[in-house]
Scaffold this motif. Structure first.
Motif, PDB file in Angstrom:
ATOM      1  N   ALA A   1      -0.104   4.900   7.627  1.00 23.59           N
ATOM      2  CA  ALA A   1       0.957   4.013   7.142  1.00 23.59           C
ATOM      3  C   ALA A   1       1.720   3.395   8.307  1.00 23.59           C
ATOM      4  CB  ALA A   1       1.904   4.800   6.237  1.00 23.59           C
ATOM      5  N   ASN A   2       2.066   4.204   9.288  1.00 25.27           N
ATOM      6  CA  ASN A   2       2.804   3.695  10.445  1.00 25.27           C
ATOM      7  C   ASN A   2       1.989   2.676  11.231  1.00 25.27           C
ATOM      8  OD1 ASN A   2       5.100   5.175   9.843  1.00 25.27           O
ATOM      9  ND2 ASN A   2       4.455   6.927  11.081  1.00 25.27           N
ATOM     10  N   GLU A   3       0.703   2.930  11.355  1.00 28.60           N
ATOM     11  CA  GLU A   3      -0.161   1.972  12.055  1.00 28.60           C
ATOM     12  C   GLU A   3      -0.240   0.653  11.292  1.00 28.60           C
ATOM     13  OE1 GLU A   3      -2.370   0.245  14.927  1.00 28.60           O
ATOM     14  OE2 GLU A   3      -1.397   2.206  15.086  1.00 28.60           O
ATOM     15  N   LEU A   4      -0.390   0.729   9.987  1.00 27.30           N
ATOM     16  CA  LEU A   4      -0.441  -0.489   9.168  1.00 27.30           C
ATOM     17  C   LEU A   4       0.875  -1.255   9.255  1.00 27.30           C
ATOM     18  CD1 LEU A   4      -2.348   0.813   6.012  1.00 27.30           C
ATOM     19  CD2 LEU A   4      -3.185  -0.847   7.694  1.00 27.30           C
TER      20      LEU A   4
ATOM     21  N   ASN B   1       2.600  -4.442   4.363  1.00 34.13           N
ATOM     22  CA  ASN B   1       3.645  -3.944   3.472  1.00 34.13           C
ATOM     23  C   ASN B   1       3.243  -2.546   3.005  1.00 34.13           C
ATOM     24  OD1 ASN B   1       5.703  -3.567   1.650  1.00 34.13           O
ATOM     25  ND2 ASN B   1       5.001  -5.127   0.211  1.00 34.13           N
ATOM     26  N   VAL B   2       3.927  -1.531   3.510  1.00 32.42           N
ATOM     27  CA  VAL B   2       3.594  -0.140   3.222  1.00 32.42           C
ATOM     28  C   VAL B   2       4.806   0.545   2.595  1.00 32.42           C
ATOM     29  CG1 VAL B   2       2.970   2.088   4.253  1.00 32.42           C
ATOM     30  CG2 VAL B   2       1.942  -0.028   5.118  1.00 32.42           C
ATOM     31  N   LEU B   3       4.550   1.296   1.530  1.00 38.34           N
ATOM     32  CA  LEU B   3       5.594   2.111   0.912  1.00 38.34           C
ATOM     33  C   LEU B   3       5.258   3.574   1.124  1.00 38.34           C
ATOM     34  CD1 LEU B   3       6.000   0.388  -2.578  1.00 38.34           C
ATOM     35  CD2 LEU B   3       7.489   0.169  -0.592  1.00 38.34           C
TER      36      LEU B   3
ATOM     37  N   THR C   1       0.874  -1.173   0.000  1.00 38.46           N
ATOM     38  CA  THR C   1       0.000   0.000   0.000  1.00 38.46           C
ATOM     39  C   THR C   1       0.907   1.217   0.000  1.00 38.46           C
ATOM     40  OG1 THR C   1      -1.656  -1.221   1.260  1.00 38.46           O
ATOM     41  CG2 THR C   1      -1.922   1.164   1.133  1.00 38.46           C
ATOM     42  N   VAL C   2       0.645   2.138  -0.932  1.00 40.84           N
ATOM     43  CA  VAL C   2       1.519   3.282  -1.158  1.00 40.84           C
ATOM     44  C   VAL C   2       0.843   4.560  -0.660  1.00 40.84           C
ATOM     45  CG1 VAL C   2       2.856   4.560  -2.879  1.00 40.84           C
ATOM     46  CG2 VAL C   2       2.403   2.119  -3.215  1.00 40.84           C
ATOM     47  N   PHE C   3       1.598   5.314   0.134  1.00 41.21           N
ATOM     48  CA  PHE C   3       1.116   6.601   0.642  1.00 41.21           C
ATOM     49  C   PHE C   3       2.169   7.674   0.389  1.00 41.21           C
ATOM     50  CE2 PHE C   3      -0.913   3.522   3.588  1.00 41.21           C
ATOM     51  CZ  PHE C   3      -2.243   3.864   3.403  1.00 41.21           C
TER      52      PHE C   3
END
Length: 150
Positions: A89-92, A98-100, A77-79
């Motif tokens: 994003a930090n919570e995920l 998987n966060v970008l 997931t892209v933010f």
């Protein structure tokens, strides 16, 4: 010898959200992206070279794009890290997702610019990136052409 363009297609699944957008895409959602990568060069003329007759081995192009784009963006997931979405994003990330975090609004337009930069940096010197087409849905895509950048 003539310049020849070759294209390899890739697909990956990516989620994103557009911070500040005034429509549904402000919500976290995902797409089945298709990326067409077209390079241009002259086929190898040395008949002792195992890649004789090729502009670039499709396998070599695949390796570059997989390492730089597909393996990074697939099922991520892209933010835009310069927005309050960084909190989500930090919570995920804490929950194992998987966060970008990128320096741009993760639209198809901005993603294709990012992808062009990454792919160009990895291509052999005699091969040039000609174009990219990033298809977000069946009817929506962004394109990048080298000649538009000059």
């Amino acid at each position: 010898m003539s310049n020849i363009r070759i294209t390899k297609q890739f697909s990956f699944e990516t989620g994103h959200a557009l911070y500040g957008y005034d429509g549904k895409c402000k919500n976290v959602h995902g797409h089945s992206y298709r990326l067409d990568v077209t390079v241009i060069g002259k086929p190898i003329t040395d008949n002792t070279n195992v890649k004789y007759g090729m502009v670039i081995d499709f396998g070599d192009l695949k390796k570059i794009v997989k390492e730089e784009i597909v393996n990074v963006f697939d099922h991520a997931t892209v933010f835009n890290k310069n927005t309050p979405h960084v909190e989500l994003a930090n919570e995920l990330k804490k929950r194992g997702h998987n966060v970008l975090l990128v320096n741009y609004q993760p639209t198809s337009e901005m993603m294709v610019i990012d992808f062009a930069k990454k792919i160009k940096a990895r291509l052999p010197q005699n091969i040039k990136l000609h174009s990219l087409k990033l298809q977000e849905t069946a009817t929506s895509f962004a394109e990048w052409f080298a000649y538009d950048q000059e």
